[in-house]
Scaffold this motif. Structure first.
Motif, PDB file in Angstrom:
ATOM      1  N   SER A 219       0.728  -1.963   0.093  1.00  0.00           N
ATOM      2  CA  SER A 219       0.238   0.045  -0.333  1.00  0.00           C
ATOM      3  C   SER A 219       0.863   0.835  -0.155  1.00  0.00           C
ATOM      4  O   SER A 219       0.556   2.329  -0.680  1.00  0.00           O
ATOM      5  CB  SER A 219      -1.345   0.205   0.756  1.00  0.00           C
ATOM      6  N   ILE A 220       1.803   1.137   0.516  1.00  0.00           N
ATOM      7  CA  ILE A 220       2.743   1.800   0.682  1.00  0.00           C
ATOM      8  C   ILE A 220       3.497   2.338  -1.011  1.00  0.00           C
ATOM      9  O   ILE A 220       4.356   3.269  -1.062  1.00  0.00           O
ATOM     10  CB  ILE A 220       3.810   1.982   1.433  1.00  0.00           C
ATOM     11  N   HIS A 221       4.061   1.302  -1.424  1.00  0.00           N
ATOM     12  CA  HIS A 221       4.312   1.138  -2.864  1.00  0.00           C
ATOM     13  C   HIS A 221       5.970   1.743  -2.346  1.00  0.00           C
ATOM     14  O   HIS A 221       5.616   2.991  -3.448  1.00  0.00           O
ATOM     15  CB  HIS A 221       3.937   1.809  -4.108  1.00  0.00           C
ATOM     16  N   PRO A 222       6.997   1.741  -1.721  1.00  0.00           N
ATOM     17  CA  PRO A 222       8.122   3.450  -1.652  1.00  0.00           C
ATOM     18  C   PRO A 222       9.083   2.969  -2.455  1.00  0.00           C
ATOM     19  O   PRO A 222       9.178   4.445  -2.813  1.00  0.00           O
ATOM     20  CB  PRO A 222       8.597   2.147  -0.298  1.00  0.00           C
ATOM     21  N   PHE A 223       9.513   2.078  -3.412  1.00  0.00           N
ATOM     22  CA  PHE A 223      10.402   2.072  -4.608  1.00  0.00           C
ATOM     23  C   PHE A 223       9.900   2.448  -5.822  1.00  0.00           C
ATOM     24  O   PHE A 223       8.025   2.487  -6.300  1.00  0.00           O
ATOM     25  CB  PHE A 223      10.814   0.846  -4.611  1.00  0.00           C
ATOM     26  N   GLU A 224      10.555   3.162  -6.613  1.00  0.00           N
ATOM     27  CA  GLU A 224       9.761   2.989  -7.863  1.00  0.00           C
ATOM     28  C   GLU A 224       9.727   1.919  -8.879  1.00  0.00           C
ATOM     29  O   GLU A 224       8.700   1.865  -9.428  1.00  0.00           O
ATOM     30  CB  GLU A 224      11.175   3.898  -8.757  1.00  0.00           C
ATOM     31  N   ASP A 225      10.348   0.679  -8.501  1.00  0.00           N
ATOM     32  CA  ASP A 225       9.511  -0.234  -9.384  1.00  0.00           C
ATOM     33  C   ASP A 225      10.915  -1.784  -7.863  1.00  0.00           C
ATOM     34  O   ASP A 225      11.566  -1.427  -7.672  1.00  0.00           O
ATOM     35  CB  ASP A 225      10.789  -0.612 -10.368  1.00  0.00           C
ATOM     36  N   GLY A 226      10.115  -3.039  -8.004  1.00  0.00           N
ATOM     37  CA  GLY A 226      10.161  -3.806  -7.544  1.00  0.00           C
ATOM     38  C   GLY A 226       9.251  -3.572  -6.443  1.00  0.00           C
ATOM     39  O   GLY A 226      10.279  -5.083  -5.065  1.00  0.00           O
ATOM     40  N   ASN A 227       8.648  -3.442  -5.994  1.00  0.00           N
ATOM     41  CA  ASN A 227       7.586  -3.315  -5.002  1.00  0.00           C
ATOM     42  C   ASN A 227       6.634  -4.866  -4.352  1.00  0.00           C
ATOM     43  O   ASN A 227       7.045  -5.473  -3.524  1.00  0.00           O
ATOM     44  CB  ASN A 227       6.752  -1.893  -4.698  1.00  0.00           C
ATOM     45  N   GLY A 228       6.583  -5.287  -5.440  1.00  0.00           N
ATOM     46  CA  GLY A 228       5.979  -6.340  -5.269  1.00  0.00           C
ATOM     47  C   GLY A 228       7.346  -8.031  -4.873  1.00  0.00           C
ATOM     48  O   GLY A 228       6.321  -8.284  -3.859  1.00  0.00           O
ATOM     49  N   ARG A 229       8.543  -7.517  -5.825  1.00  0.00           N
ATOM     50  CA  ARG A 229       8.764  -9.193  -4.889  1.00  0.00           C
ATOM     51  C   ARG A 229      10.042  -8.254  -3.575  1.00  0.00           C
ATOM     52  O   ARG A 229       9.524  -9.541  -3.251  1.00  0.00           O
ATOM     53  CB  ARG A 229      10.133  -9.036  -5.912  1.00  0.00           C
ATOM     54  N   ILE A 230       9.976  -7.153  -3.358  1.00  0.00           N
ATOM     55  CA  ILE A 230      10.493  -6.969  -2.050  1.00  0.00           C
ATOM     56  C   ILE A 230       9.384  -7.441  -0.601  1.00  0.00           C
ATOM     57  O   ILE A 230       9.256  -7.998  -0.034  1.00  0.00           O
ATOM     58  CB  ILE A 230      10.881  -5.529  -2.235  1.00  0.00           C
ATOM     59  N   GLY A 231       7.803  -6.990  -1.426  1.00  0.00           N
ATOM     60  CA  GLY A 231       6.889  -6.883  -0.496  1.00  0.00           C
ATOM     61  C   GLY A 231       6.937  -8.934   0.011  1.00  0.00           C
ATOM     62  O   GLY A 231       6.435  -9.351   0.510  1.00  0.00           O
ATOM     63  N   ARG A 232       7.008  -9.560  -1.235  1.00  0.00           N
ATOM     64  CA  ARG A 232       6.557 -11.200  -0.578  1.00  0.00           C
ATOM     65  C   ARG A 232       7.786 -11.419   0.005  1.00  0.00           C
ATOM     66  O   ARG A 232       7.897 -12.078   0.048  1.00  0.00           O
ATOM     67  CB  ARG A 232       6.241 -11.494  -2.442  1.00  0.00           C
ATOM     68  N   ALA A 233       9.623 -10.823  -0.608  1.00  0.00           N
ATOM     69  CA  ALA A 233      10.254 -10.687   0.250  1.00  0.00           C
ATOM     70  C   ALA A 233      10.096 -10.575   1.522  1.00  0.00           C
ATOM     71  O   ALA A 233      10.760 -12.010   2.944  1.00  0.00           O
ATOM     72  CB  ALA A 233      11.166 -10.657   0.237  1.00  0.00           C
ATOM     73  N   ILE A 234       9.542 -10.147   1.583  1.00  0.00           N
ATOM     74  CA  ILE A 234       9.289  -9.387   3.383  1.00  0.00           C
ATOM     75  C   ILE A 234       7.917 -10.400   4.026  1.00  0.00           C
ATOM     76  O   ILE A 234       8.776 -11.131   5.302  1.00  0.00           O
ATOM     77  CB  ILE A 234       8.389  -8.306   3.491  1.00  0.00           C
ATOM     78  N   VAL A 235       7.101 -11.130   3.383  1.00  0.00           N
ATOM     79  CA  VAL A 235       6.447 -11.808   3.937  1.00  0.00           C
ATOM     80  C   VAL A 235       7.388 -13.241   4.197  1.00  0.00           C
ATOM     81  O   VAL A 235       7.267 -14.105   5.036  1.00  0.00           O
ATOM     82  CB  VAL A 235       5.129 -12.371   2.208  1.00  0.00           C
ATOM     83  N   ASP A 236       8.250 -13.811   3.490  1.00  0.00           N
ATOM     84  CA  ASP A 236       9.114 -14.997   3.251  1.00  0.00           C
ATOM     85  C   ASP A 236       9.876 -14.560   4.544  1.00  0.00           C
ATOM     86  O   ASP A 236       9.863 -15.558   5.757  1.00  0.00           O
ATOM     87  CB  ASP A 236      10.267 -14.264   2.586  1.00  0.00           C
ATOM     88  N   MET A 237      10.069 -12.827   4.780  1.00  0.00           N
ATOM     89  CA  MET A 237      10.730 -12.739   6.061  1.00  0.00           C
ATOM     90  C   MET A 237      10.176 -13.355   7.506  1.00  0.00           C
ATOM     91  O   MET A 237      10.220 -13.716   8.540  1.00  0.00           O
ATOM     92  CB  MET A 237      11.663 -12.170   5.954  1.00  0.00           C
TER      93      MET A 237
END
Length: 405
Positions: A219-237
């Motif tokens: 919902s914040i979408h902090p980066f210009e690109d890569g938010n989906g992949r990083i968001g799913r990495a946060i889920v993994d963590m």
């Protein structure tokens, strides 16, 4: 016509503290997710799966392939597997791709360095690893830092001039403060912090925390690109912190990819809704259950393969026969389209027709293969109990003489 609700971050109760969910309503779905995970973990322990087992290698490779595919990026399986093997310290001569290596590094870091704080620097390093050349496609993007452009950050689809805006994230100028609150919540709700909570304050359920973290970050979408992949990495963590599991057994991103349309719909619905995100937590829990179920079937196949080879101890099989049998096992029940015949065996092994005929006959006699049909129409199938290969069981018979092949 009912007006579209505002984006979740525009609501007056957008979290100064956290997004909320109804634990009682979510309990049945969460309980089923834990039950299925327990089944999966039990099977893994029973067969002694290690971090370099084929199941573990496949699970990490699946996560990498799927999290990229969700964004429409198709990666080479050979390149991903090669990168995963290098990351795990295994020998490989496979191809090297810096972007793939970066994605593997991000996912591995998220699931192994789980007690290292998740802070702005770490998130920015993850995003930088995804774009080693500083570009997304042919376009230069802000790498290694939060977005700072003045234009709205929107998720759109459709042709130019007829775009549909699915979501609009907070303005770039608000991102640092928004992310500071998110990072503080993620730290405060970690299992380590939860263990020190007073009895009067209940910790956030681990699966629910992973669901909320993903929705909040996206919902914040902090980066210009890569938010989906990083968001799913946060889920993994978040999941790794909660489960403390040394070996990845399943791919949640693979399940999201399988339900891609529903995944986007669920996210979009939550991002347009209230800050009570119970429905999102329930949906996430059901996807976790499905992911564990799929992985459980994979482990069942691993158990079947092990049992098959245990039965072959002492069998005088040639290496080429073992290679073909392994291929049939890997393809699963009915996965080797059209069954095996002498011509396919010749192509797979490079032997003559006479040798192929003899090898197949030996494997039928030895019980490794079953056959269906006769003459030129005969087909061979791996002989694993319970595998029907899409054929009527009574139609499969044992062929014991080369004349019938």
């Amino acid at each position: 016509m009912k007006p579209i609700s505002p984006w979740i971050w525009r609501r007056a109760d957008w979290p100064v503290g956290a997004l909320a969910y109804d634990a009682e309503r979510a309990a049945p779905d969460l309980a089923e997710a834990y039950r299925m995970h327990g089944v999966l973990e039990g099977k893994a322990i029973a067969i002694g799966l290690g971090s370099t087992s084929q199941v573990a290698l496949d699970a990490l490779s699946d996560e990498v392939l799927a999290t990229a595919a969700i964004e429409g990026e198709r990666l080479s399986l050979d390149t991903v597997r090669s990168s995963v093997m290098r990351r795990l310290g295994l020998a490989t001569s496979g191809p090297i791709n810096r972007s793939v290596d970066g994605l593997v590094d991000v996912i591995s870091d998220a699931t192994t360095a789980i007690d290292t704080p998740l802070d702005e620097d770490r998130l920015c390093r993850w995003q930088s690893a995804l774009f080693p050349g500083g570009t997304s496609g042919i376009h230069r993007i802000a790498v290694g830092r939060y977005r700072d452009h003045a234009d709205p950050m929107q998720i759109v689809s459709g042709q130019p001039g007829r775009e549909v805006v699915h979501y609009e994230a907070p303005p770039s100028e608000d991102v640092p403060a928004q992310m500071k609150r998110f990072i503080a919540w993620f730290a405060d709700t970690s299992p380590v912090q939860a263990s020190a909570l007073p009895a009067s304050r209940k910790p956030v359920d681990g699966f629910a925390r992973a669901a909320i973290a993903h929705l909040w970050f996206e919902s914040i979408h902090p980066f210009e690109d890569g938010n989906g992949r990083i968001g799913r990495a946060i889920v993994d963590m978040a999941m790794a912190q909660h489960l403390r599991q040394p070996v990845r057994l399943y791919s949640l991103s693979r399940q999201f990819l399988f339900s891609r349309s529903a995944y986007y719909d669920a996210l979009n619905h939550a991002q347009r809704g209230e800050t009570d995100v119970t429905a999102w937590v329930q949906w996430f829990a059901r996807q976790s259950t499905a992911a564990c179920h799929a992985a459980s079937l994979v482990i069942d196949q691993a158990i079947e393969k092990r049992r098959f080879w245990e039965k072959q101890e002492g069998s005088d099989l040639h290496e080429r026969q073992r290679k073909v049998l392994q291929r049939l096992l890997d393809d699963g029940d009915g996965g080797f389209l059209g069954g095996l015949n002498a011509e396919k065996y010749m192509k797979m092994t490079g032997v003559s027709k006479a040798t192929a005929t003899r090898d197949l006959s030996e494997m039928v006699t030895g019980g490794q293969l079953r056959s269906h049909g006769a003459g030129k129409a005969v087909r061979y199938y791996i002989n694993v109990p319970g595998w029907s290969h899409g054929l009527a069981v009574e139609a499969i018979r044992v062929v014991q003489t080369p004349k019938e092949i």
